[in-house]
Motif scaffolding. Structure first.
Motif, PDB file in Angstrom:
ATOM      1  N   UNK A  98      29.568  59.376  38.914  1.00  0.00           N
ATOM      2  CA  UNK A  98      30.677  60.015  39.612  1.00  0.00           C
ATOM      3  C   UNK A  98      31.522  59.080  40.461  1.00  0.00           C
ATOM      4  N   UNK A  99      31.477  57.784  40.164  1.00  0.00           N
ATOM      5  CA  UNK A  99      32.331  56.853  40.912  1.00  0.00           C
ATOM      6  C   UNK A  99      33.581  56.565  40.081  1.00  0.00           C
ATOM      7  N   UNK A 100      34.714  56.426  40.772  1.00  0.00           N
ATOM      8  CA  UNK A 100      35.887  56.018  40.029  1.00  0.00           C
ATOM      9  C   UNK A 100      35.687  54.579  39.599  1.00  0.00           C
ATOM     10  N   UNK A 101      35.966  54.359  38.342  1.00  0.00           N
ATOM     11  CA  UNK A 101      35.789  53.000  37.840  1.00  0.00           C
ATOM     12  C   UNK A 101      37.150  52.521  37.399  1.00  0.00           C
ATOM     13  N   UNK A 102      37.924  52.152  38.377  1.00  0.00           N
ATOM     14  CA  UNK A 102      39.321  51.877  38.182  1.00  0.00           C
ATOM     15  C   UNK A 102      39.506  50.391  38.462  1.00  0.00           C
ATOM     16  N   UNK A 103      39.637  49.601  37.411  1.00  0.00           N
ATOM     17  CA  UNK A 103      39.761  48.154  37.632  1.00  0.00           C
ATOM     18  C   UNK A 103      41.204  47.729  37.458  1.00  0.00           C
ATOM     19  N   UNK A 104      42.020  48.015  38.464  1.00  0.00           N
ATOM     20  CA  UNK A 104      43.414  47.600  38.438  1.00  0.00           C
ATOM     21  C   UNK A 104      43.494  46.112  38.758  1.00  0.00           C
ATOM     22  N   UNK A 105      44.168  45.395  37.891  1.00  0.00           N
ATOM     23  CA  UNK A 105      44.317  43.961  38.129  1.00  0.00           C
ATOM     24  C   UNK A 105      44.858  43.643  39.514  1.00  0.00           C
ATOM     25  N   UNK A 106      45.773  44.482  39.981  1.00  0.00           N
ATOM     26  CA  UNK A 106      46.437  44.147  41.238  1.00  0.00           C
ATOM     27  C   UNK A 106      45.733  44.708  42.457  1.00  0.00           C
ATOM     28  N   UNK A 107      44.616  45.388  42.222  1.00  0.00           N
ATOM     29  CA  UNK A 107      43.754  45.715  43.347  1.00  0.00           C
ATOM     30  C   UNK A 107      43.158  44.379  43.822  1.00  0.00           C
ATOM     31  N   UNK A 108      43.411  44.005  45.086  1.00  0.00           N
ATOM     32  CA  UNK A 108      43.006  42.650  45.499  1.00  0.00           C
ATOM     33  C   UNK A 108      41.502  42.454  45.447  1.00  0.00           C
ATOM     34  N   UNK A 109      40.728  43.539  45.535  1.00  0.00           N
ATOM     35  CA  UNK A 109      39.287  43.365  45.358  1.00  0.00           C
ATOM     36  C   UNK A 109      39.001  42.928  43.931  1.00  0.00           C
TER      37      UNK A 109
END
Lengths: 681, 681
Positions: free
Chosen positions: A486-497
């Motif tokens: 139930x975790x969002x697994x959102x790997x946006x390139x521009x997310x600085x993390x």
């Protein structure tokens, strides 16, 4: 009847064990031809097992510590619904490590018999010697794949809803691969470099001269690095690809197809190895490649037929076929870059005429260029598999990528056989020389050895390609696991993390390979010191007085202890950085971290493996008489290139496969931990 | 009063031009000390301008073609609301290219006067010679930054709502940088390697012996590669960081702060360069670094005060300060890896005792290790800037990252001054030798030169760090542009288009740098041939007969034509691959492509620059007497390392900065095209 295909996988695995057993007996029954051979063969064999014994002692402690951690934290024991869950995780890990370790012992056992037998058979011609080498390799190839596949099948049959167990199993195999591949890689190059520096360079004695205290260690190195290490590596990739595909497949109710591919791939490989052989006058290199092509073709036909008959999705089949086709293409392109007859190797050889700096510069530059087709191949295969399977529904596209990895690795039994053939016949050549079997025998073993080198170029490209697709699939599996909790697994390139993770992930392979190469340098320096001591202290050794022999064991000991000492920090850094990124940056940083790790790991692995191969073959090309041949200034330059290339292609390059797999598995296993406990995530 | 800060930027730019003019006069008025100096100085000067002339001829055609394309497609002429928009895009590009080109001519002009004057002044001691070198460099540093800043300010004042014009301006600067950096890099190493191979190695004559036909080309190379090339590179990074920050800042109504940072950074640099100087007996390296530290401190104080007084957001200030701090940290860590007094360089030198293969292996390994702190620094700075500015609202976090890039580049005028100082005093040393000015003068120039090398290590790390943050900001700008035209700009790692882009993007820097290095090899081979021809055909040349001089111009011509011939394919491949990925994979593939390109570009640039620096300094360390000193086997090994390192650190490594910037700018400019026309996107 969800259990039919995993059960079939067990049956075909049993068949593979049976054939492997027959091959073992075949190799053992080849009559010995030279009296002194068993003496040298036994020295190598004992050295190899001495290494394995020490390695497994350290490995057991390491694995035991990991088992305890798995038990305590997967899931965290204070949140666990049942301690049995934790126990099964720890046991699955132990099974993976144990089975991979056993397969290594078995493979090493066969290889160290087959080398003696191949040397013996070479006296009667090429056909029998080829069979000794190839069937020795195939014994290990079949055993490894059957062990991995049946292990995964048993775990799936026991707990069809919990493919995380296969992940733990895979992590166990990865642990062994880390030790076997990186440790073996350091061992083999330590011995190789030290033997060359003291023997060829300082004293001017031939490569396998028995006076050299490092000569046995050098031959042991071929076995522990190239046989056991490579076997553990492919075991690891194979099981990891199954684990990733199962995690994605179980969520879609498509796990059966994964076992279908695994089982039929092994079946195709069995037929492929059974039919492989070479007639007198035939070229052994062609025989090795024909085996691969036949197996590939059989796999295509068998799986297509089964897909149509049993009503699997045709698009899933296409995804797996794309993977296998890409594997062959990547293998063939890397061969073009490193083939001793190729244009690139000739150019590197020609550059050597201007001096060693130009050998290095041109080999390095072409190594950089060689990454392009392979990365396009991996990226193209993943993209094509995605596009083909996306219309089946959400989740299928990533499953398609994982199937392309499984497809690429489906013929891994055949690939491993070809790969293990190389060091066996290489050893046979060394034994023929040490056993003074005469020039005719050495000529036969030389031809077998050359064929091994060509086949190796293809299988190396293949195994990097497979590792690439596997870790992409593991990244997808990591995302799936996060979604399941139930975790969002959102790997946006521009997310600085994510971006921060990308940068750290990209740096890790550089650090890891640097630590291994510096380890080889340090360890070789220790061994050179010991060799000098022996030449000084043991009277008559340098002059080859009858009955005086060096202390081979001491060199093996130094290589062994040094290899483990240098490997452990590198392995611990890889795992510690992963945990640090996860517990600081959380699941999104890990997403970026894995992607960065894959990118730079593949880039550096391809660069190092191919540049190393080019330098090796450029030297051989010059030794064949080009640009003044042996002793010319071009030759000296090419020897320097080859020495640089040795740890590139045999230590750092191939260990990176294992590094990216280990890191991917640790991340997937820890996904829920990172989701719960992290500083910034 | 949105125009106040850009107007102030113009005023401070004018002040910078004034100081630059004063410095120019200062340098020109230094009296000449040796009769023969102008002769040699003029040869170098004419050679440098001969290169520039040929380069600019090719560049003009290339830029004209790009202008036509910009006019036709930005926006596509059949969709354009007004042809004026298209015209302005083309003109902004032309302005960027033209101004960067002019700045290059100006810088080269000063540098080729300052080298002669520094050699002259060295006769009277270190203080005046330092001033000649430093003020020569500062003339260029100030002129470059003032040109870039005022160009951006004028465009902003003309069209405050259309920061895309600044992007086109920046792309113009990037085009020049590509030619100047990569072309200059090939030129300089061609001449360097060819001069060394024929002079030092074959004939055993000293480095700057006038008998060598390549000696002038070698000195010209220092100017075209290290002065003009580096200047164009930093011009490019500086303008690109402004462009990215403006695109993000205009959308938030915060563009003023960007100009505030640029203007105050330039002001701080003016004060920094005005106060720099060295007394007799003082260490010039310390003076250079003190200037950087003073400028940095001034920037912190000035910008903090302005932020508080004029009510800018404090968090934005913190973001810019983070960038500058990270720049200093990255510079200092790369210096620790490459400093001639450092532990790492000593280890590389020690490894050389075992032979050249070990020089290469240890330098390469430490080069790999050196990437880790720098990548953490870049990633950490981006992450910290993001976290600090995120609370200001949506869009601010990415703007924060772009401000950290602007902050890091704020002191670029000072950095450029330090960087240009190096080749000027290096040239002064060569001229002192050619002009037979005596050992005392050479000792002074040697000390100045050593200081230049230390400062260079810091500024090189700085410029890679700045390029890293800038291209991250450009990636954010690319996303912003897509959002403005209403396209989803969703770069999910596991979108296979993104992942495909990542892999291709990661391969491109490898291919680009390989093409440049192979170009150096080919070009050096051509020049070696010409030098051999001259030694054979020109009677008395080898023996140094009075009045016999080689045909220097022919060598310069070969280096020039070869450099352009080898550079063009590499540049075209970089742009063509970008367009192919964009028109095939669409905007998402480009998102991944940029990220992959940044990762592998930074990794390879750091590896190559640092490994090259280590080899260079290990050689110098041994030449200083360690491990047997000059002529020892360790020295020979270290010379081989240095030859490998030359194209690493002076051609391929630094050109990668430009490659990633060019590709980022092309992508941002073409964003809307890719969004409209693509096969799979």
């Amino acid at each position: 009847m969800w259990w039919v295909w995993p059960a079939l996988a067990l049956v075909i695995s049993a068949a593979a064990f049976f054939v492997a057993g027959r091959f073992y007996v075949y190799v053992r029954n080849i009559p010995l031809e030279a009296e002194s051979l068993p003496h040298w063969g036994d020295l190598v064999r004992h050295g190899a097992f001495a290494f394995l014994k020490t390695e497994y002692r350290v490995l057991t402690r390491f694995a035991a510590a990991v088992m305890v951690l798995l038990f305590l934290f997967f899931p965290p024991i204070w949140q666990s619904p049942s301690l049995l869950t934790n126990l099964f995780m720890a046991l699955a890990y132990a099974a993976g490590a144990g089975l991979s370790g056993l397969a290594g012992i078995f493979g090493m056992n066969v290889a160290t018999i087959a080398n003696v037998k191949a040397a013996s058979a070479a006296k009667r011609g090429i056909s029998g010697a080829y069979m000794a080498g190839f069937r020795g390799g195939a014994t290990m190839g079949l055993a490894i794949v059957a062990t991995g596949l049946s292990g995964a099948a048993v775990l799936y049959l026991l707990a069809p809803d919990n493919p995380t167990l296969v992940l733990a199993f895979s992590f166990g195999a990865s642990t062994v691969a880390l030790f076997a591949k990186a440790g073996g890689g350091i061992f083999t190059k330590t011995a190789d470099i030290a033997a060359d520096l003291t023997g060829k360079v300082e004293l001017g004695i031939p490569e396998d001269d028995p006076r050299n205290p490092a000569v046995i260690a050098d031959n042991v190195g071929d076995n522990v690095g190239d046989v056991a290490g490579m076997g553990a590596d492919l075991f690891d990739s194979n099981v990891a690809s199954l684990a990733a595909a199962l995690i994605l497949g179980v969520a879609l109710g498509q796990a059966e197809f994964v076992f279908c591919l695994g089982a039929l791939g092994l079946a195709a490989s069995i037929i492929g190895v059974l039919t492989s052989g070479v007639k007198e006058g035939q070229h052994p290199g062609q025989a090795l490649n024909n085996g691969t092509y036949l197996t590939t073709l059989l796999f295509f036909v068998l799986t297509l037929a089964v897909t149509l008959i049993f009503g699997f999705q045709l698009r899933l089949w296409i995804a797996s076929a794309i993977g296998l086709a890409a594997g062959v293409i990547i293998g063939v392109t890397s061969e073009r870059f490193t083939s001793p007859e190729g244009r690139v190797v000739r150019r590197v050889a020609k550059a050597s005429k201007s001096g060693p700096a130009f050998t290095i510069l041109s080999g390095f530059s072409y190594g950089l260029l060689s990454t392009f087709p392979a990365l396009i191949g991996i990226g193209g295969a993943a993209l094509a598999a995605y596009l083909v399977t996306a219309p089946l529904g959400p989740g299928y596209a990533l499953f398609g990528i994982s199937l392309s990895a499984v497809g690429m690795l489906s013929v891994v039994a055949m690939i491993t056989s070809n790969d293990a053939y190389g060091p066996i016949v290489d050893n046979a050549r060394g034994l023929a020389e040490m056993g003074k079997m005469g020039d005719d025998v050495i000529a036969v073993t030389d031809e077998l050895d050359a064929a091994g080198n060509t086949a190796k170029a293809i299988t190396k490209g293949f195994s990097i390609g497979a590792a690439g697709l596997t870790v992409i699939a593991l990244l997808a599996a990591y995302q799936e696991i996060l979604q399941q909790v139930g975790k969002t697994a959102d790997f946006q390139l521009l997310n600085p993390l994510v971006f921060f993770g990308l940068l750290i992930g990209a740096a890790l392979p550089a650090v890891f390979s640097a630590m291994l190469m510096l380890g080889v340098n340090r360890n070789a320096a220790r061994m050179v010191k010991e060799i000098h001591r022996q030449f000084n202290d043991i009277i008559g050794l340098k002059d080859g007085v009858e009955g005086v022999s060096p202390d081979y064991d001491r060199c093996i000991e130094i290589a062994t202890i040094g290899a483990l000492k240098e490997l452990l920090p590198a392995g611990i850094v890889a795992i510690a950085v992963t945990l640090a990124v996860g517990f600081i940056g959380g699941v999104q940083a890990i997403g970026g971290f894995l992607a960065g790790n894959i990118l730079s790991g593949l880039l550096l692995a391809l660069l190092m493996s191919n540049a190393g191969g080019m330098w090796d073959n450029a030297k051989k090309y010059i030794e064949g008489g080009a640009h003044g041949g042996k002793g010319s200034s071009a030759h000296k330059a090419s020897v320097i290139g080859d020495t640089v290339g040795d740890p590139f292609k045999d230590t750092a390059g191939p260990s990176l496969n294992t590094q990216i797999t280990v890191v991917s598995l640790v991340s997937s296993l820890c996904a829920t931990l990172f989701a719960s406990f992290s500083l910034l995530g």
